[in-house]
Design a protein around this motif. Structure first.
Motif, PDB file in Angstrom:
ATOM      1  N   ASP A 217      59.415   7.335  74.459  1.00  0.00           N
ATOM      2  CA  ASP A 217      58.101   6.978  74.985  1.00  0.00           C
ATOM      3  C   ASP A 217      58.340   6.596  76.450  1.00  0.00           C
ATOM      4  O   ASP A 217      58.898   5.544  76.742  1.00  0.00           O
ATOM      5  CB  ASP A 217      57.554   5.808  74.173  1.00  0.00           C
ATOM      6  N   PRO A 218      57.951   7.453  77.395  1.00  0.00           N
ATOM      7  CA  PRO A 218      58.409   7.299  78.780  1.00  0.00           C
ATOM      8  C   PRO A 218      58.060   5.963  79.440  1.00  0.00           C
ATOM      9  O   PRO A 218      58.744   5.549  80.370  1.00  0.00           O
ATOM     10  CB  PRO A 218      57.720   8.462  79.511  1.00  0.00           C
ATOM     11  N   HIS A 219      57.009   5.274  78.978  1.00  0.00           N
ATOM     12  CA  HIS A 219      56.649   3.997  79.602  1.00  0.00           C
ATOM     13  C   HIS A 219      57.089   2.787  78.774  1.00  0.00           C
ATOM     14  O   HIS A 219      56.752   1.656  79.104  1.00  0.00           O
ATOM     15  CB  HIS A 219      55.143   3.936  79.881  1.00  0.00           C
ATOM     16  N   MET A 311      53.907  13.318  70.826  1.00  0.00           N
ATOM     17  CA  MET A 311      54.171  14.175  71.981  1.00  0.00           C
ATOM     18  C   MET A 311      55.678  14.249  72.196  1.00  0.00           C
ATOM     19  O   MET A 311      56.369  13.227  72.227  1.00  0.00           O
ATOM     20  CB  MET A 311      53.492  13.613  73.238  1.00  0.00           C
ATOM     21  N   PHE A 315      56.126  16.002  78.771  1.00  0.00           N
ATOM     22  CA  PHE A 315      54.681  15.791  78.656  1.00  0.00           C
ATOM     23  C   PHE A 315      54.137  14.830  79.708  1.00  0.00           C
ATOM     24  O   PHE A 315      53.137  14.149  79.483  1.00  0.00           O
ATOM     25  CB  PHE A 315      54.294  15.363  77.237  1.00  0.00           C
ATOM     26  N   HIS A 316      54.817  14.768  80.861  1.00  0.00           N
ATOM     27  CA  HIS A 316      54.227  14.037  81.995  1.00  0.00           C
ATOM     28  C   HIS A 316      54.359  14.904  83.236  1.00  0.00           C
ATOM     29  O   HIS A 316      54.948  15.987  83.187  1.00  0.00           O
ATOM     30  CB  HIS A 316      54.862  12.651  82.162  1.00  0.00           C
ATOM     31  N   ILE A 326      52.805   2.120  93.953  1.00  0.00           N
ATOM     32  CA  ILE A 326      53.886   2.822  93.258  1.00  0.00           C
ATOM     33  C   ILE A 326      53.441   4.235  92.861  1.00  0.00           C
ATOM     34  O   ILE A 326      54.231   5.169  92.939  1.00  0.00           O
ATOM     35  CB  ILE A 326      54.415   1.997  92.044  1.00  0.00           C
ATOM     36  N   HIS A 327      52.189   4.382  92.489  1.00  0.00           N
ATOM     37  CA  HIS A 327      51.608   5.709  92.236  1.00  0.00           C
ATOM     38  C   HIS A 327      50.467   5.914  93.213  1.00  0.00           C
ATOM     39  O   HIS A 327      49.475   5.175  93.168  1.00  0.00           O
ATOM     40  CB  HIS A 327      51.040   5.805  90.813  1.00  0.00           C
ATOM     41  N   ARG A 331      49.967  14.121  93.583  1.00  0.00           N
ATOM     42  CA  ARG A 331      50.735  14.310  92.351  1.00  0.00           C
ATOM     43  C   ARG A 331      51.381  15.685  92.397  1.00  0.00           C
ATOM     44  O   ARG A 331      50.819  16.612  92.960  1.00  0.00           O
ATOM     45  CB  ARG A 331      49.820  14.257  91.115  1.00  0.00           C
TER      46      ARG A 331
ATOM     47  N   PRO B  37      50.265   0.943  84.229  1.00  0.00           N
ATOM     48  CA  PRO B  37      50.139   0.911  85.691  1.00  0.00           C
ATOM     49  C   PRO B  37      48.930   1.695  86.198  1.00  0.00           C
ATOM     50  O   PRO B  37      48.360   1.344  87.226  1.00  0.00           O
ATOM     51  CB  PRO B  37      51.444   1.559  86.166  1.00  0.00           C
ATOM     52  N   ASP B  38      48.550   2.758  85.482  1.00  0.00           N
ATOM     53  CA  ASP B  38      47.466   3.606  85.969  1.00  0.00           C
ATOM     54  C   ASP B  38      46.164   3.268  85.237  1.00  0.00           C
ATOM     55  O   ASP B  38      46.184   2.770  84.113  1.00  0.00           O
ATOM     56  CB  ASP B  38      47.836   5.075  85.770  1.00  0.00           C
ATOM     57  N   ASP B  55      47.907  11.687  77.440  1.00  0.00           N
ATOM     58  CA  ASP B  55      48.962  11.992  76.466  1.00  0.00           C
ATOM     59  C   ASP B  55      50.194  11.114  76.657  1.00  0.00           C
ATOM     60  O   ASP B  55      50.855  10.732  75.694  1.00  0.00           O
ATOM     61  CB  ASP B  55      49.393  13.466  76.593  1.00  0.00           C
ATOM     62  N   LEU B  56      50.485  10.777  77.917  1.00  0.00           N
ATOM     63  CA  LEU B  56      51.690  10.009  78.218  1.00  0.00           C
ATOM     64  C   LEU B  56      51.656   8.625  77.576  1.00  0.00           C
ATOM     65  O   LEU B  56      52.695   8.100  77.161  1.00  0.00           O
ATOM     66  CB  LEU B  56      51.824   9.904  79.752  1.00  0.00           C
ATOM     67  N   GLU B  57      50.474   8.014  77.509  1.00  0.00           N
ATOM     68  CA  GLU B  57      50.375   6.622  77.046  1.00  0.00           C
ATOM     69  C   GLU B  57      49.841   6.501  75.627  1.00  0.00           C
ATOM     70  O   GLU B  57      49.730   5.390  75.097  1.00  0.00           O
ATOM     71  CB  GLU B  57      49.455   5.827  77.991  1.00  0.00           C
ATOM     72  N   ASP B  59      50.796   7.208  72.437  1.00  0.00           N
ATOM     73  CA  ASP B  59      51.558   6.585  71.344  1.00  0.00           C
ATOM     74  C   ASP B  59      51.817   5.101  71.635  1.00  0.00           C
ATOM     75  O   ASP B  59      51.727   4.265  70.739  1.00  0.00           O
ATOM     76  CB  ASP B  59      52.895   7.315  71.143  1.00  0.00           C
ATOM     77  N   ARG B  60      52.133   4.788  72.900  1.00  0.00           N
ATOM     78  CA  ARG B  60      52.424   3.404  73.252  1.00  0.00           C
ATOM     79  C   ARG B  60      51.160   2.538  73.087  1.00  0.00           C
ATOM     80  O   ARG B  60      51.225   1.409  72.602  1.00  0.00           O
ATOM     81  CB  ARG B  60      52.943   3.339  74.699  1.00  0.00           C
TER      82      ARG B  60
END
Lengths: 385, 385
Positions: A217-219, A311, A315-316, A326-327, A331, B37-38, B55-57, B59-60
């Protein structure tokens, strides 16, 4: 009337209005270079910039801000009372200033307060909203801004270096990493990283130190004991206290011996990342870079999408602009964006499969005319020596 | 049509819409307990809460948030495309969800995006803006929230204690504070404080360590060598990483011997602060507390206003609400506010005269029915022993 105009550009003669706290709103900080916890008012018209400040911040704003005219909010408040308004609000005060300037049409950021916008329009003013990047110039970094980000990046690399030394010195016991009798955890290692960054006057929040399936889970920031023979993602993105600019770097490492499937995953992500970096230059569409990396992954058999209800794959997006936020725009993703010289973006593809592990590798690069300048110098390796 | 309604209240059956990043917007964090963050989308209607997540967030958010239904943004985006919108934006996606719910009128925070508000109204939806406190309940702290703030406060007190020990151990040389051969500065002492706070998992930013005439500007963070026989203001207000709640405390101390004029200033501020604290309870108007402190200062001859072109005296409010935000409603100031049981506020009068020095003393207190509970236990003294 909803008023939007996709062709709006801001230059020094534009009429600009912002009301925000500069601690959380980078646009008002960028325009004023004044840091205050509570919302304040920035205006720009006929080539002059103004702050309307409360009494508490007046002297500090005059001393510290980049703004030509710092005026007392209380003066306009008193005028509004004289004009018969019993308890003048923000819109009454702003309205007075706008009338004094004989300007009725203002550009405001997309995130301008709906309530204040309603009130000003009711008083007859026209507000045009403008999306990010609000100030086009903010996306195109000056050499000073690049230097600030490089300085933060050096702090990141030093902090990671000293942190990986902890992992290097640790022993593997029952599959866990043990240093001087203590089991290393995501939390303890993150603490070490964040303290090392603070020593260099950088504030890190939500630093990711995430192991094994957590990292898929990337975050996910990571928690619990770090395990040997599994990939650990370090994603470090502090803000410099001194300059307020960010750096952002991700490395994936492993203590022990990497399984073959994980090694292959790492090599593929690295190949995709280097491919991406090699394509970053002025005039290239970020969408193509993102697609090329995705294609590179798919060619090796790494598919992206919903697998077993979650996912998996890549997938990002490939990357994001970075600076005071930071963002920030642009993109590098499936959306169109033609890169411009001076943009600073991350290139950070990743692959995530709970049955193999997670790998993400990220550098921060400056777009130039014929290539990009990599602001990251930290080496890339999976297994710790 | 601008739509505002001062009597709006939010309960569990209200239709609520927020779009914000929870890192910077405490209301969406309060409602979702999800940190990202977003910007993301929170909706509440017919007693159910929803997140629309990328999609990125996804599951979390399902694992970590307090929200009943976490739905994929991409599902609505795909539906919008099927319905013929080539590049569906945020307002198209929101509009689909709103139509699906057959709800056309929503309450949004005052700081809701003007641009998104314009787009949604154009699509026929009614948005009513509501000022702070957006959620009335946020101002009335639960025992768990009070406990979180008390925990952060303990970290503040421990950090100040170890920091004042540095000053105690320092020698006075040529009017400066010297410890182990190093001159103590605002910066080095702040670094010590902030690191001590980070050790306790608290993030401090803009901690004030400000000496002499610098401290006469209440938001000046301080810089350069600390001087003996002058007042030094410590204003410490970190956020707990674990709970996201803040603590806030100010103490004014001095190394060496205090001049009589400064001693008298200190005693007066302390008298005013204790007077303020003694009056904080349910049903009292904060305006009266503020006026009583001002009156106490004036009786002793300490005037407030523009003197020699700069603000001097007691020229800020008496206190502010505190919680997920460092400054949140209510204020104790010249504006009316009737205190309610459960509010947590600071009581922090100060007096600032460049020819004498600066003194501010601040505690954080919980409003109760018949008095207040002081969440601060740190002693108050001017001269370090």
């Amino acid at each position: 009337m909803p008023a939007q105009d996709e062709t709006l550009k801001i230059d020094k003669n534009s009429n600009v209005l912002m009301v925000a706290g500069s601690e959380t709103d980078a646009n008002i900080y960028y325009a004023s270079h004044f840091l205050a916890p509570d919302p304040f008012i920035y205006l720009q018209t006929k080539g002059t910039s103004y702050l309307l400040m409360n009494d508490l911040e007046l002297d500090r704003a005059r001393a510290q801000s980049d703004v030509a005219q710092v005026l007392p909010y209380s003066k306009y408040e008193a005028e509004a009372k004289t004009a018969g308004i019993e308890s003048p609000g923000l819109s009454d005060v702003l309205s007075l200033f706008m009338l004094e300037q004989s300007v009725s049409q203002w550009i405001v950021p997309a995130n301008f307060s709906l309530r204040l916008g309603d009130a000003l329009r009711k008083q007859g003013h026209t507000l045009l909203t403008k999306d990010e990047p609000f100030f086009e110039a903010r996306a195109l970094k000056t050499e000073t801004e690049v230097e600030a980000m490089r300085e933060a990046q050096i702090a990141v690399e030093d902090a990671l270096d000293s942190t990986l030394d902890l992992l290097r010195c640790a022993e593997i016991k029952d599959g866990l990493l043990v240093l001087e009798g203590e089991t290393l955890t995501s939390q303890s290692v993150r603490r070490h990283l964040d303290l090392a960054l603070m020593e260099k006057d950088c504030i890190a929040q939500h630093t990711i130190v995430s192991c094994g399936v957590d990292a898929c889970d990337p975050h996910n920031e990571g928690s619990g004991p770090l395990r040997a023979h599994e990939s650990i993602i370090f994603d470090i993105f502090p803000r410099s206290n001194k300059t307020r600019y960010h750096a952002d770097m991700t490395r994936t490492v492993l203590k022990g011996k990497a399984p073959d499937a994980l090694k292959r995953l790492y090599d593929t992500v690295l190949e995709g990342q280097l491919l991406g970096i090699s394509q970053v230059k002025k005039g290239v569409n970020g969408r193509e870079i993102h697609q090329n990396i995705m294609h590179c992954f798919e060619k090796k058999g790494y598919k992206t999408g919903l697998i077993d209800g979650r996912m998996q794959g890549f997938f990002h997006g490939t990357g994001h602009g970075i600076g005071l936020d930071i963002h920030e725009p642009p993109r590098i993703s499936k959306a169109d964006h033609v890169l411009q010289t001076g943009e600073v973006v991350t290139v950070e593809p990743g692959l995530y499969y709970p049955n193999i592990g997670a790998v993400r590798i990220e550098d921060m690069v400056l777009v130039e005319d014929t290539a990009c300048r990599n602001l990251t110098t930290y080496p890339k390796f999976l297994e710790l020596d």
